[in-house]
Design a protein around this motif. Structure first.
Motif, PDB file in Angstrom:
ATOM      1  N   LEU A 212       0.858  -1.183   0.000  1.00  0.00           N
ATOM      2  CA  LEU A 212       0.000   0.000   0.000  1.00  0.00           C
ATOM      3  C   LEU A 212       0.892   1.230   0.000  1.00  0.00           C
ATOM      4  O   LEU A 212       1.879   1.282   0.727  1.00  0.00           O
ATOM      5  CB  LEU A 212      -0.905   0.031   1.237  1.00  0.00           C
ATOM      6  CG  LEU A 212      -1.981  -1.054   1.361  1.00  0.00           C
ATOM      7  CD1 LEU A 212      -2.646  -0.968   2.734  1.00  0.00           C
ATOM      8  CD2 LEU A 212      -3.020  -0.923   0.253  1.00  0.00           C
ATOM      9  N   ASP A 213       0.553   2.213  -0.811  1.00  0.00           N
ATOM     10  CA  ASP A 213       1.300   3.458  -0.791  1.00  0.00           C
ATOM     11  C   ASP A 213       1.031   4.192   0.524  1.00  0.00           C
ATOM     12  O   ASP A 213      -0.013   3.991   1.155  1.00  0.00           O
ATOM     13  CB  ASP A 213       0.907   4.332  -1.982  1.00  0.00           C
ATOM     14  CG  ASP A 213       1.414   3.769  -3.297  1.00  0.00           C
ATOM     15  OD1 ASP A 213       2.251   2.855  -3.261  1.00  0.00           O
ATOM     16  OD2 ASP A 213       0.959   4.238  -4.357  1.00  0.00           O
ATOM     17  N   PRO A 214       1.961   5.045   0.971  1.00  0.00           N
ATOM     18  CA  PRO A 214       1.791   5.734   2.257  1.00  0.00           C
ATOM     19  C   PRO A 214       0.463   6.484   2.344  1.00  0.00           C
ATOM     20  O   PRO A 214      -0.015   7.051   1.355  1.00  0.00           O
ATOM     21  CB  PRO A 214       2.975   6.699   2.285  1.00  0.00           C
ATOM     22  CG  PRO A 214       4.013   6.065   1.423  1.00  0.00           C
ATOM     23  CD  PRO A 214       3.255   5.376   0.331  1.00  0.00           C
ATOM     24  N   VAL A 215      -0.114   6.492   3.540  1.00  0.00           N
ATOM     25  CA  VAL A 215      -1.385   7.183   3.767  1.00  0.00           C
ATOM     26  C   VAL A 215      -1.280   8.653   3.393  1.00  0.00           C
ATOM     27  O   VAL A 215      -2.217   9.252   2.861  1.00  0.00           O
ATOM     28  CB  VAL A 215      -1.819   7.028   5.239  1.00  0.00           C
ATOM     29  CG1 VAL A 215      -3.069   7.854   5.520  1.00  0.00           C
ATOM     30  CG2 VAL A 215      -2.075   5.558   5.563  1.00  0.00           C
ATOM     31  N   GLY A 216      -0.110   9.240   3.636  1.00  0.00           N
ATOM     32  CA  GLY A 216       0.089  10.656   3.367  1.00  0.00           C
ATOM     33  C   GLY A 216      -0.022  11.030   1.903  1.00  0.00           C
ATOM     34  O   GLY A 216      -0.125  12.217   1.568  1.00  0.00           O
ATOM     35  N   ASP A 217       0.004  10.023   1.006  1.00  0.00           N
ATOM     36  CA  ASP A 217      -0.128  10.314  -0.421  1.00  0.00           C
ATOM     37  C   ASP A 217      -1.520  10.837  -0.768  1.00  0.00           C
ATOM     38  O   ASP A 217      -1.694  11.504  -1.791  1.00  0.00           O
ATOM     39  CB  ASP A 217       0.146   9.057  -1.247  1.00  0.00           C
ATOM     40  CG  ASP A 217       1.624   8.697  -1.287  1.00  0.00           C
ATOM     41  OD1 ASP A 217       2.411   9.312  -0.533  1.00  0.00           O
ATOM     42  OD2 ASP A 217       1.999   7.791  -2.051  1.00  0.00           O
ATOM     43  N   GLY A 218      -2.522  10.486   0.042  1.00  0.00           N
ATOM     44  CA  GLY A 218      -3.888  10.888  -0.279  1.00  0.00           C
ATOM     45  C   GLY A 218      -4.769   9.701  -0.609  1.00  0.00           C
ATOM     46  O   GLY A 218      -4.318   8.560  -0.646  1.00  0.00           O
ATOM     47  N   GLU A 219      -6.041   9.983  -0.865  1.00  0.00           N
ATOM     48  CA  GLU A 219      -7.046   8.928  -1.021  1.00  0.00           C
ATOM     49  C   GLU A 219      -7.164   8.374  -2.440  1.00  0.00           C
ATOM     50  O   GLU A 219      -7.784   7.337  -2.659  1.00  0.00           O
ATOM     51  CB  GLU A 219      -8.425   9.447  -0.603  1.00  0.00           C
ATOM     52  CG  GLU A 219      -8.547   9.768   0.889  1.00  0.00           C
ATOM     53  CD  GLU A 219      -8.108  11.172   1.240  1.00  0.00           C
ATOM     54  OE1 GLU A 219      -8.321  11.586   2.396  1.00  0.00           O
ATOM     55  OE2 GLU A 219      -7.535  11.872   0.368  1.00  0.00           O
ATOM     56  N   CYS A 220      -6.583   9.040  -3.421  1.00  0.00           N
ATOM     57  CA  CYS A 220      -6.743   8.637  -4.828  1.00  0.00           C
ATOM     58  C   CYS A 220      -5.376   8.506  -5.491  1.00  0.00           C
ATOM     59  O   CYS A 220      -4.599   9.459  -5.505  1.00  0.00           O
ATOM     60  CB  CYS A 220      -7.591   9.653  -5.586  1.00  0.00           C
ATOM     61  SG  CYS A 220      -9.213   9.969  -4.857  1.00  0.00           S
ATOM     62  N   ILE A 221      -5.108   7.333  -6.055  1.00  0.00           N
ATOM     63  CA  ILE A 221      -3.840   7.073  -6.720  1.00  0.00           C
ATOM     64  C   ILE A 221      -4.109   6.734  -8.188  1.00  0.00           C
ATOM     65  O   ILE A 221      -4.883   5.832  -8.500  1.00  0.00           O
ATOM     66  CB  ILE A 221      -3.087   5.892  -6.069  1.00  0.00           C
ATOM     67  CG1 ILE A 221      -2.860   6.145  -4.579  1.00  0.00           C
ATOM     68  CG2 ILE A 221      -1.767   5.634  -6.792  1.00  0.00           C
ATOM     69  CD1 ILE A 221      -1.936   7.288  -4.271  1.00  0.00           C
TER      70      ILE A 221
END
Length: 339
Positions: A212-221
């Motif tokens: 999983l990408d870091p939570v700090g990246d945001g809700e949409c990848i």
């Protein structure tokens, strides 16, 4: 690549937008006036969702057949519209033109030269199941290079920064164009960008462990695949059914894994469960013999759903990962907008 095509303005960005652009404010049904053509299923779905139901503008566009046709469970079972909606997956094929891909590739190469740092990747390649999955080679070498605005140890940091400190004015032209296309499009319910990461993988070794990408990246990848086709595998929460590399390469991590066919220049959205709990990954790949113009050759391939469905990889792949926070909800008291 986009639904509504309109003439662009002059200049470099305008020429790109002439090729592929969403009509911004004041979206219309181009088929309604004059009856020039029938709408595509996606055009109808998007129009009905966002413009007949303006209160639902906080959501991404609905799942369409274009999404369903590229997603399958390991074993070959297809997913329904509802299952994909629940998972939070959307596919936007042909997101970029060939010219846009070339511009991004050149820009990415310059950024990698300035800010790139290397990863040591696992390049174990297996023969196809017809050859009993025999291991051809197993060794490690540097085959992946990254540029990101996210601080990662002592590695270089891209000038656009990360998270709340992300600065769009520091993003070079070709990348910024793509970011703006996403943020201004009615298809995607996104807020401010929070990160851009570029990953380059070489020698057809694209393996990516489930994560999983870091939570700090945001809700949409959003993930854009350049230079090569590949298969992105989504792995459900919990323990893996298989842990041996050979078993994973030929059967995947679990029987519930979901394979997404990512064609070259397409864009994948991971939101909802696909962002918060289902891990994304790329299997090691299988090496098979093929015949081209009467000559036998060797190719590294992904498989999609079943090992019979082979997807040939190119020697190199560029992945552009664009991370956004979700679109802010409209306040109940609209007067706050004018304070």
């Amino acid at each position: 690549a986009h639904i509504f095509s309109i003439p662009g303005h002059a200049g470099w960005r305008g020429k790109l937008r002439q090729q592929q652009r969403v009509e911004r404010r004041g979206v219309f049904k181009p088929w309604a006036a004059g009856g020039q053509r029938k709408p595509t299923p996606r055009e109808d779905a998007v129009f009905d969702h966002f413009f007949s139901k303006p209160d639902e503008g906080q959501k991404h566009r609905p799942v369409t057949e274009e999404d369903v046709e590229v997603v399958v469970r390991v074993g070959g079972k297809t997913l329904s519209h509802g299952e994909l909606e629940d998972l939070g997956v959307r596919m936007h094929k042909d997101m970029l033109s060939e010219m846009q891909e070339q511009l991004l590739q050149m820009e990415a190469s310059e950024l990698i030269e300035q800010y790139g740092f290397s990863h040591v990747g696992d390049n174990t390649v297996l023969h196809s199941p017809d050859n009993q999955g025999k291991v051809l080679e197993s060794k490690n070498h540097v085959n992946a290079t990254r540029v990101t605005g996210r601080p990662e140890g002592n590695n270089p940091v891209a000038p656009w920064g990360y998270g709340d400190s992300f600065r769009i004015e520091k993003v070079p032209d070709a990348l910024r164009f793509v970011v703006e296309e996403i943020t201004e499009s009615p298809l995607w319910a996104v807020g401010k960008p929070r990160d851009i990461t570029i990953n380059r993988r070489d020698k057809s070794f694209f393996k990516l462990d489930p994560h999983l990408d870091p939570v700090g990246d945001g809700e949409c990848i959003f993930i854009i695949s350049l230079l090569s086709n590949t298969v992105m595998t989504l792995v459900p929460p919990g323990e893996f059914d298989r842990k041996r590399p050979g078993d994973i390469s030929l059967k995947s991590w679990t029987d519930e894994d979901v394979d997404v066919l990512m064609r070259r220049r397409s864009m994948l959205l991971l939101s909802g469960k696909a962002r918060t709990s289902w891990r994304h990954s790329i299997r090691t790949g299988v090496q098979v013999e093929i015949e081209t113009d009467g000559k036998r050759d060797v190719a590294v391939c992904d498989w999609w759903g079943k090992t019979q469905n082979l997807v040939r990889r190119s020697p190199q792949m560029l992945s552009i990962i664009l991370a956004f926070q979700k679109k802010p909800e409209m306040p109940q008291d609209y007067s706050s907008l004018f304070e």
